[in-house]
Design a protein around this motif. Structure first.
Motif, PDB file in Angstrom:
ATOM      1  N   GLN A  95      -3.827   0.747  -4.648  1.00 58.80           N
ATOM      2  CA  GLN A  95      -5.043   1.313  -4.070  1.00 58.80           C
ATOM      3  C   GLN A  95      -5.839   0.262  -3.317  1.00 58.80           C
ATOM      4  O   GLN A  95      -6.414   0.510  -2.264  1.00 58.80           O
ATOM      5  N   SER A 115       0.815  -1.225   0.000  1.00 62.87           N
ATOM      6  CA  SER A 115       0.000   0.000   0.000  1.00 62.87           C
ATOM      7  C   SER A 115       0.844   1.269   0.000  1.00 62.87           C
ATOM      8  O   SER A 115       0.369   2.325  -0.371  1.00 62.87           O
ATOM      9  N   ASN A 161       3.553   3.112  -7.600  1.00 61.12           N
ATOM     10  CA  ASN A 161       3.206   2.220  -8.700  1.00 61.12           C
ATOM     11  C   ASN A 161       4.397   1.851  -9.570  1.00 61.12           C
ATOM     12  O   ASN A 161       4.529   0.718 -10.015  1.00 61.12           O
ATOM     13  N   PHE A 164     -11.493  -2.119  -7.697  1.00 62.36           N
ATOM     14  CA  PHE A 164     -10.088  -1.859  -8.038  1.00 62.36           C
ATOM     15  C   PHE A 164      -9.573  -2.852  -9.068  1.00 62.36           C
ATOM     16  O   PHE A 164      -8.450  -2.765  -9.531  1.00 62.36           O
ATOM     17  N   ASP A 170      -5.400  -2.594  -9.702  1.00 59.12           N
ATOM     18  CA  ASP A 170      -4.632  -1.547  -9.054  1.00 59.12           C
ATOM     19  C   ASP A 170      -4.285  -1.977  -7.634  1.00 59.12           C
ATOM     20  O   ASP A 170      -4.990  -1.679  -6.681  1.00 59.12           O
ATOM     21  N   PHE A 229      -5.551   8.846  -2.772  1.00 61.45           N
ATOM     22  CA  PHE A 229      -6.466   8.614  -3.889  1.00 61.45           C
ATOM     23  C   PHE A 229      -7.734   7.888  -3.420  1.00 61.45           C
ATOM     24  O   PHE A 229      -8.843   8.272  -3.738  1.00 61.45           O
ATOM     25  N   VAL A 230      -7.524   6.832  -2.631  1.00 62.52           N
ATOM     26  CA  VAL A 230      -8.649   6.015  -2.162  1.00 62.52           C
ATOM     27  C   VAL A 230      -9.630   6.866  -1.361  1.00 62.52           C
ATOM     28  O   VAL A 230     -10.848   6.773  -1.516  1.00 62.52           O
ATOM     29  N   SER A 285     -12.018   7.884  -4.746  1.00 67.50           N
ATOM     30  CA  SER A 285     -12.768   6.658  -5.015  1.00 67.50           C
ATOM     31  C   SER A 285     -14.047   6.653  -4.200  1.00 67.50           C
ATOM     32  O   SER A 285     -14.287   7.530  -3.374  1.00 67.50           O
ATOM     33  N   HIS A 317      -1.547   6.325  -2.639  1.00 65.35           N
ATOM     34  CA  HIS A 317      -2.665   5.381  -2.757  1.00 65.35           C
ATOM     35  C   HIS A 317      -3.747   5.714  -1.750  1.00 65.35           C
ATOM     36  O   HIS A 317      -4.931   5.693  -2.068  1.00 65.35           O
ATOM     37  N   ALA A 330      -4.255  -0.243  -0.051  1.00 63.50           N
ATOM     38  CA  ALA A 330      -4.490   0.907   0.818  1.00 63.50           C
ATOM     39  C   ALA A 330      -5.896   0.831   1.410  1.00 63.50           C
ATOM     40  O   ALA A 330      -6.098   1.055   2.612  1.00 63.50           O
TER      41      ALA A 330
END
Lengths: 277, 351
Positions: free
Chosen positions: A243, A34, A38, A233, A240, A60-61, A65, A57, A246
């Motif tokens: 993510q 996590s 990338n 995901f 991914d 972003f999550v 998301s 990550h 995470a």
């Protein structure tokens, strides 16, 4: 003498360490992936810790998301299921522990049998039952289904705890002027708190990680719980991992908090001193 | 305070009858002890009075009101359990005040009553403690305190002293007796210990096999036991029994020897059992008047000596304060004062 004892202690500690490492390694890997950027995920080979770490990550999550909604849904479903199941299981367990009634053995056997069925077999019939009631694609429906599946085992769990509390105690309360339910609330329930905590914990984690029914009964992301949400995901062409992991780490937090909260009841032997011995 | 009446009460567990046709009247302020070996139904009877066990047949009345269908809380009785059954999560004071709090008694009254009870029982310093921080004797006192704070109609005791050591038991026994004299409350006390029964009771109810065997004052049961069971159960060491046939105003033992019977006993009645308490037997050197017997075992208790003799093929105990015959293997003569003899017929009933 001291040498053998020292060796014994060392071996003992080493064994414990081995076990802990074995049990926690997957969690460690979850954490490691996590925080791996990338571009390093596939390029660095197998390493215990990436050369560079990032919290991208997580950012972003949480920000971009739908994960926060899945998380909230899961919290609602698992919390309600744990609460409802534990209340029902406490009453049921008390009845199994204290009362003799006709069909008790059959009831207990029936409860056990429900635990033997593979859940997958029941997905279709349950969908069929819930859909005319408007309970598919609803958190309430999930709570009902999870409660139904968890109450039998939770009842046995609670029965075990009630069996450990001498019935002299509630009889004393009843002679002191309580009716049975008051005696249960004032005397038995406070003493069964370790059992209540264990049951809450058991049901909460079971509901938290349940996937099959959540997947089948919920369509769309509006009502999805977090195990289903994790699948978002996975796309057609790639997974991914960063993510996903995470999100996984974040999902561990409530379970950990929950057990932190109840652990003091889990280890307490509160009936000490009630009766002789 | 209350009177109690039990009318042909019975109790079945499934098809097994554990109590049969129990009749008992208990006067206001009386201290009744139910005594008998384990499994005789005495605890069951107590729990039926308390309302913890259903009554299969008959009636139980308190103050002339039928209690059969009433729950324990409606009977206004207090009970001390063998296990004490203290609420482990409550302090001593809370344990004692629980019944008052359930009745919504106001706080100053509760505080006063708890203070009263705790000073009576010497618990003042322990009021804030939890039960697990108390010794066995202290727990026992708290259990008693819990019973006396609310001044119930009657006290029930279910073997309250069996978990204490001998010294403490003696002390608590005296305290219970003293407490009863102060409070004057109707009490029913269950025990298997006949010494407790003898020392505490106004009247003893001896039970065996689900039946009442005899009801009477301690000395009535000691002096005039109604049957072989009561004769053997009351008194320590237990009464000696000699089996034989009665003819010509004599009991003929199986070894051919005879014991002369006093004039008020029947001259002929066939098979019978003669009872004599170990403390009533008169010992004399071998060869003098009486039956000769061999000393098998000598048990000094300090206060006296218990001799185990062999007489007519069975063990015969003698309690003596004389320290002369101390050797196992020695021969002695035993004789019986005629007023200390108890005669029972073939059915075991006193004649």
């Amino acid at each position: 003498m001291t040498a053998t004892r020292l060796f014994g202690t060392l071996a003992h500690r080493a064994a414990i360490l081995c076990f802990i490492a074995f049990a926690l390694f997957p969690l460690y890997w979850l954490l490691k992936v996590s925080v791996t950027p990338n571009d390093l995920l596939y390029s660095e080979g197998v390493r215990m810790w990436p050369s560079r770490t990032t919290l991208d990550h997580f950012r972003f999550v949480l920000a971009n998301s739908e994960f926060p909604r899945f998380f909230a849904n899961s919290l609602i479903v698992s919390g309600s299921t744990a609460l409802v199941s534990t209340v029902l299981a406490a009453l049921m367990g008390y009845a199994l522990s204290r009362f003799q009634f006709r069909g008790k053995l059959w009831l207990a056997a029936l409860l056990l049998i429900t635990q033997m069925f593979p859940l997958v077999m029941l997905v279709a019939p349950i969908f069929k039952i819930l859909s005319p009631l408007g309970l598919t694609n609803s958190l309430t429906g999930l709570v009902i289904v999870y409660t139904a599946f968890n109450v039998p085992f939770a009842s046995f769990l609670m029965q075990g705890f009630f069996d450990g509390i001498p019935s002299d105690l509630e009889q004393a309360a009843m002679i002191d002027g309580a009716d049975r339910f008051t005696a249960f609330r004032h005397i038995i329930l406070p003493l069964a708190l370790p059992g209540v905590a264990a049951t809450l914990g058991f049901v909460f984690t079971a509901a938290w990680s349940e996937m099959i029914f959540a997947l089948m009964l919920i369509s769309g992301s509006e009502k999805a719980t977090f195990p289903v949400g994790l699948l978002t995901f996975v796309s057609k062409f790639s997974v991914d991992y960063g993510q996903m992991m995470a999100a996984g780490v974040l999902a561990l937090i409530p379970a950990c908090l929950f057990f932190l909260l109840i652990q003091r009841y889990l280890v307490q032997g509160m009936t000490a001193g009630a009766v002789k011995g | 305070m209350a009177t109690m009446e039990i009318r042909s009460a019975s109790k079945n567990y499934g098809t097994i009858r554990v109590l049969d046709d129990i009749n008992l009247e208990i006067g206001d302020g009386e201290f009744i002890v139910l005594v008998g070996p384990s499994g005789c139904g005495k605890s069951t009877l107590l729990r039926m009075i308390a309302g913890l066990e259903e009554i299969t047949g008959g009636e139980i009345r308190i103050d002339d009101k039928v209690m059969n269908a009433l729950p324990p809380k409606a009977r206004d009785i207090a009970m001390v359990f063998q296990s004490y059954a203290l609420y482990p999560h409550m302090s001593v004071a809370d344990n004692m005040s629980y019944s008052l709090r359930l009745r919504k008694t106001d706080k100053p009254t509760i505080a006063e009553k708890v203070r009263d009870a705790s000073s009576k029982l010497g618990l003042d310093a322990l009021l804030e403690r939890k039960p697990k921080a108390l010794s066995g004797g202290q727990r026992q006192r708290v259990a008693m305190g819990r019973a006396i704070v609310r001044q119930p109609k009657a006290f029930l005791f279910d073997e309250p002293l069996s978990n204490l050591d001998a010294r403490l038991r003696e002390q608590m026994r005296a305290e219970i007796r003293k407490l009863h004299r102060e409070l004057g409350a109707t009490s029913i006390y269950v025990t298997h210990d006949q010494v407790e029964a003898m020392t505490l009771a106004d009247r003893i109810v001896a039970m065996h096999g689900g039946h009442i065997q005899q009801v009477g004052t301690p000395l009535e049961l000691y002096d005039r036991p109604a049957n072989l069971f009561v004769a053997g159960f009351i008194g320590s060491p237990g009464m000696n029994f000699l089996k034989g046939d009665i003819a010509d105003r004599c009991l003929h033992l199986c070894d051919g020897r005879t014991i002369a019977l006093p004039a008020e006993m029947p001259a002929t009645m066939g098979e019978a059992t003669l009872g004599i308490r170990p403390e009533h037997v008169v010992l004399s050197p071998a060869g003098e008047t009486g039956l000769e017997a061999t000393v098998e075992l000598v048990e000094p208790t300090g206060h006296g000596i218990i001799l185990h003799l062999t007489l007519a093929g069975s063990v015969f105990k003698v309690l003596t304060h004389d320290r002369r015959w101390l050797e196992p293997g020695a021969s002695v003569s035993v004789s019986f004062p005629t007023d200390a003899l108890h005669l029972f017929n073939a059915e075991g009933v006193r004649v």
